[in-house]
Design an enzyme around this catalytic site. Sequence first.
Site, PDB file in Angstrom:
ATOM      1  N   HIS A 260     -74.417  32.059  68.423  1.00  0.00           N
ATOM      2  CA  HIS A 260     -73.338  32.988  68.050  1.00  0.00           C
ATOM      3  C   HIS A 260     -72.569  32.394  66.879  1.00  0.00           C
ATOM      4  O   HIS A 260     -72.219  31.214  66.907  1.00  0.00           O
ATOM      5  CB  HIS A 260     -72.401  33.191  69.250  1.00  0.00           C
ATOM      6  CG  HIS A 260     -71.451  34.339  69.078  1.00  0.00           C
ATOM      7  ND1 HIS A 260     -70.428  34.323  68.166  1.00  0.00           N
ATOM      8  CD2 HIS A 260     -71.386  35.539  69.709  1.00  0.00           C
ATOM      9  CE1 HIS A 260     -69.762  35.468  68.240  1.00  0.00           C
ATOM     10  NE2 HIS A 260     -70.323  36.228  69.169  1.00  0.00           N
ATOM     11  N   ARG A 276     -64.760  40.199  63.899  1.00  0.00           N
ATOM     12  CA  ARG A 276     -65.378  40.638  62.641  1.00  0.00           C
ATOM     13  C   ARG A 276     -65.563  42.151  62.653  1.00  0.00           C
ATOM     14  O   ARG A 276     -65.433  42.815  61.632  1.00  0.00           O
ATOM     15  CB  ARG A 276     -66.713  39.905  62.432  1.00  0.00           C
ATOM     16  CG  ARG A 276     -66.532  38.469  61.976  1.00  0.00           C
ATOM     17  CD  ARG A 276     -67.835  37.706  61.964  1.00  0.00           C
ATOM     18  NE  ARG A 276     -68.287  37.421  63.315  1.00  0.00           N
ATOM     19  CZ  ARG A 276     -69.520  37.604  63.763  1.00  0.00           C
ATOM     20  NH1 ARG A 276     -70.452  38.074  62.955  1.00  0.00           N
ATOM     21  NH2 ARG A 276     -69.830  37.316  65.005  1.00  0.00           N
TER      22      ARG A 276
END
Length: 648
Positions: A260, A276
């Site tokens: 990740h 994000r």
Amino acid sequence: MSSRLEETDVLVIGGGLAGERCAMEAAAAGHRAMILSLVPPRRSHSCAAQGGMQAALGNCVKAEGDGPDWHFLDTVRGSDWGADQEVATIFAEEAPIAVRELAHYGVPWTRVRGGKNKYFIKGQEVEIDEPLENDGLITHRDFGGTAKWRACYAAAGTGHAALYAVDSEVVRLGITVRDRTEAVSLIHDGTRCTGAIVRDLRDGSYFAVMARATVIATGGYGRIYGQYTSNAVINEGTGASIALDTGIVPLGNMEAVQFHPTTLSPSGILVTEGCRGDGGYLLDKNMNRFMVEAEPEKQELASRDVVSRHMAQCMRDGNGVDSPYGPHLWLDIRHLGEEHLRTKLLEVWDICRDFVGRNPAKDLIPVRPTQHYSMGGVRVNKDGQAYGLLGLYAVGEAACWDMHGFNRLGGNSLAETLVSGRLIGARVAEYAPGVSLRSDTGIAFDALEAAEQKARSWLARSGNGPSIYEIRDAMGETMMHKVGIFRTGTELAEAVLELGQLLDDCDNAVLRCKDPGVNPELAFALRLKGMLRLAMTVAKGAAARTESRGAHYRTDFPLRNDRDWMNRTLVRWGAEESEPTFSYEPTGIVDLPPGHRGYGSDERIEMTEPLEAYNETVHAEQSRHGRLETVEAMGSRLRRGAWQSVSR
Ligand SMILES: Cc1cc2nc3c(=O)[nH]c(=O)nc-3n(C[C@H](O)[C@H](O)[C@H](O)COP(=O)(O)OP(=O)(O)OC[C@H]3O[C@@H](n4cnc5c(N)ncnc54)[C@H](O)[C@@H]3O)c2cc1C
């Protein structure tokens, strides 16, 4: 039955979202279901999931026109054509049901606010008018690798909300939950599984649970990467390990390990992709948004494998921020504003405050990629049945069902746990009534004795052998640094040698604490060899796969090779065998032909075999590799060519 021998209809090993949802289905059909869990179910790792759960409801403006065909397309592209496309179809169609079902159980989904809303897209603030008639519908946030906003969320505590709601249903249905217990082996006669041997972690005693059907729902195995993982300490892969021990059931695609992009440096605690998705971006040490140049179209929202590689490369190029714990990059979410952070990303706010002493409305967040998700696992058919062993099923992250292929899209795992939990639970409920357990108690007692003997032999060792914790730490270092984001044949060969040495060391390790009861050192020792064996299957599988696909990236073979590698790795390794055996089966019936993902590299070695010829082999080849026949015929759920209506 003796008190050391218990019986149930359906035994579910694991009390996370997948296991609990599966058990609910069995109980609702009138069967006795028993759930085993290392911890109280609400502490299962599902609780840590933050950012969202993908389901194509199409409720907000940026999700308009979304539907299962888009979701299918994104999932297969995300998987780098490693997914079983029929399973991806089933999943995409059923995910909206799972989200609505959770709403019914009480999950407080974040909702559309009709009228003007402020969002950040590709770093720019935009205002979008959400239609008033959509006010109050379940809304979506953007996530990596998707064409539409699709992730449904409950602030940044989606897993927490979902697990508490599902666990309440488990309580309501009166399902037996045995927490602080650990399944340590499967009871089977070589053709049929009839339960598991269980260790009571409260006092170290053992008992057998005989079951008509047994379900492995033990989650991922991130802890084979030691400290370099976002996973909880209980994610040690014991479910995959006991399946591997049978020597009959294969594990699928173990080399497919997800990293990740944004875990907190240095602790490895996850900072959700929702940051994000909501408009946060990545910066290098010069405050440069390197992802804009690297991936002009998707930027920070390319798939996780692609973003993690760009981050790792950025740090290799010397553009990471130096720290006493090694280099990191920055995640910037300051512009989202305190109100947004303290509502839609509340858990991120808390994590930053508590673990790095930072206020994300004012400060940058130090992040770097870390092991996060196990795409590989117990290989099952579309009904969730393990290859080769009747009566054994697997579900959730522990399984290789296989809708993620070589890269899982963010938000697709929570959805998988609930979709597959429901569907596979129903299959289990159909299967269980036809099974009699009467003749099998002998093998259960033999397996019980073998498990107890294993514990006794650990306690009997003496001298100055290696410590199990040193072996664990060495395994983590080898896995992260030699079987990590970038892989080479040379480093993988070194990893195999090092893991082989650690396996030998494990046979000579000596416990410092000799208590047979509540003894965490003994409990971990009993898992360690299984973890090392899993690590070995990852390293050897990665060494053998001479191509790059999704999260498996070989710098010495940088292209995806559809000519030679449109297949799934299977590995079998009986507990008494010295070496694993690898084989390869076709990925599944391919409806969406291999192509460019829309992000990452467009260079690849094209498939030369005509798709029709490839597809004709799938049924026979997978059967030859142990796949059991499914209730509905292979391919019956594929909606052939449906993706063409949405494909760009
Ligand atoms: C920090 C973090 C954030 C995430 N965020 C998201 C997200 O936003 N969206 C998303 O889709 N996915 C997310 N994921 C992934 C997702 O949360 C998991 O893949 C998913 O919840 C796994 O669920 P599960 O039921 O398969 O396993 P788990 O929830 O891991 O449950 C495993 C269960 O098995 C039990 N168990 C294990 N071994 C044994 C044994 N031998 N005997 C008995 N019991 C055993 C454990 O006690 C536990 O109850 C995230 C993952 C992490 C690590």
